[in-house]
Design a protein around this motif. Structure first.
Motif, PDB file in Angstrom:
ATOM      1  N   ASN A  75       0.828  -1.212   0.000  1.00 39.53           N
ATOM      2  CA  ASN A  75       0.000   0.000   0.000  1.00 39.53           C
ATOM      3  C   ASN A  75       0.858   1.256   0.000  1.00 39.53           C
ATOM      4  N   GLU A  76       1.903   1.276   0.809  1.00 35.48           N
ATOM      5  CA  GLU A  76       2.784   2.445   0.844  1.00 35.48           C
ATOM      6  C   GLU A  76       3.453   2.661  -0.507  1.00 35.48           C
ATOM      7  N   PHE A  77       3.847   1.565  -1.144  1.00 34.29           N
ATOM      8  CA  PHE A  77       4.488   1.644  -2.453  1.00 34.29           C
ATOM      9  C   PHE A  77       3.524   2.202  -3.497  1.00 34.29           C
TER      10      PHE A  77
ATOM     11  N   LEU B 216       1.611   6.898  -6.805  1.00 38.36           N
ATOM     12  CA  LEU B 216       0.596   7.899  -7.154  1.00 38.36           C
ATOM     13  C   LEU B 216       1.102   9.311  -6.847  1.00 38.36           C
ATOM     14  N   SER B 217       1.762   9.470  -5.720  1.00 40.84           N
ATOM     15  CA  SER B 217       2.301  10.789  -5.356  1.00 40.84           C
ATOM     16  C   SER B 217       3.346  11.245  -6.364  1.00 40.84           C
TER      17      SER B 217
ATOM     18  N   VAL C  94      -4.399  12.745  -3.809  1.00 38.11           N
ATOM     19  CA  VAL C  94      -3.762  11.433  -3.933  1.00 38.11           C
ATOM     20  C   VAL C  94      -4.459  10.423  -3.022  1.00 38.11           C
ATOM     21  N   ASP C  95      -4.792  10.832  -1.798  1.00 34.06           N
ATOM     22  CA  ASP C  95      -5.504   9.933  -0.873  1.00 34.06           C
ATOM     23  C   ASP C  95      -6.847   9.488  -1.441  1.00 34.06           C
TER      24      ASP C  95
ATOM     25  N   ARG D  51      -7.743   5.644  -2.281  1.00 32.66           N
ATOM     26  CA  ARG D  51      -8.882   4.956  -1.664  1.00 32.66           C
ATOM     27  C   ARG D  51      -9.803   4.358  -2.719  1.00 32.66           C
ATOM     28  N   LYS D  52      -9.977   5.093  -3.815  1.00 32.78           N
ATOM     29  CA  LYS D  52     -10.816   4.585  -4.903  1.00 32.78           C
ATOM     30  C   LYS D  52     -10.198   3.303  -5.493  1.00 32.78           C
ATOM     31  N   LEU D  53      -8.891   3.302  -5.670  1.00 33.12           N
ATOM     32  CA  LEU D  53      -8.216   2.105  -6.180  1.00 33.12           C
ATOM     33  C   LEU D  53      -8.300   0.956  -5.176  1.00 33.12           C
TER      34      LEU D  53
END
Length: 161
Positions: free
Chosen positions: A68-70, A75-76, A113-114, A118-120
């Motif tokens: 998740n962090e990756f 995305l960022s 980005v959040d 979350r959508k993904l």
């Protein structure tokens, strides 16, 4: 994996961080596993089996967290280079007071980005999730590699959903 990273001329910070986290996690889990399997445990198999099971559960939780962090850091990075490509996927708008409450341009960017992340995350199919990420990044992965990875992605989805 380090060989693959070394072959890249300029690996992303996301990839370098992911490798570092995976390496640290692997070493930790290996150390704990080896310590538990030594024959110095006075034959308390139930306790050892419980600890080994908990170590495996920890491994799955850490791998999920690292993934998740990756994905979020990718995305960022994409947002920094092509913000409109991410904004188009955010599906929403911010009101003036929300922008002011966020306090800074960086906070607004993080908020966008959040929302996209979350959508993904809500995607129920692991294959659809990976396909959307690959399409959005224009990355290509061989079908064989993708099929091999699907096993682990499905485990992730079973944990989350």
């Amino acid at each position: 994996m380090i060989e693959a990273i070394n072959k890249l001329q300029r690996p992303s910070m996301s990839l370098v961080r992911m490798y570092s986290r995976l390496h640290t996690t692997r070493e930790h889990l290996k150390t704990v596993d080896e310590a538990l399997r030594r024959d110095k445990r006075d034959g308390n198999k139930a306790l050892i089996n419980h600890a080994l099971t908990r170590n495996c559960e920890l491994a799955l939780q850490l791998l999920y967290t690292h993934l998740n962090e990756f994905l979020k850091s990718i995305l960022s990075e994409m947002f920094k280079h092509k913000p409109l490509q991410i904004v188009d996927k955010a599906q929403g708008s911010l009101k003036f007071h929300e922008i002011l409450n966020l306090g800074s341009y960086d906070a607004v960017c993080d908020h966008i980005v959040d929302k996209v992340f979350r959508k993904l995350q809500n995607e129920r199919s692991a294959r659809n999730l990976v396909t959307k990420i690959l399409d959005g990044t224009h990355a290509t992965i061989s079908g064989e590699t993708l099929d091999d990875a699907m096993f682990y992605m499905e485990i992730r989805h079973l944990i989350v959903h």
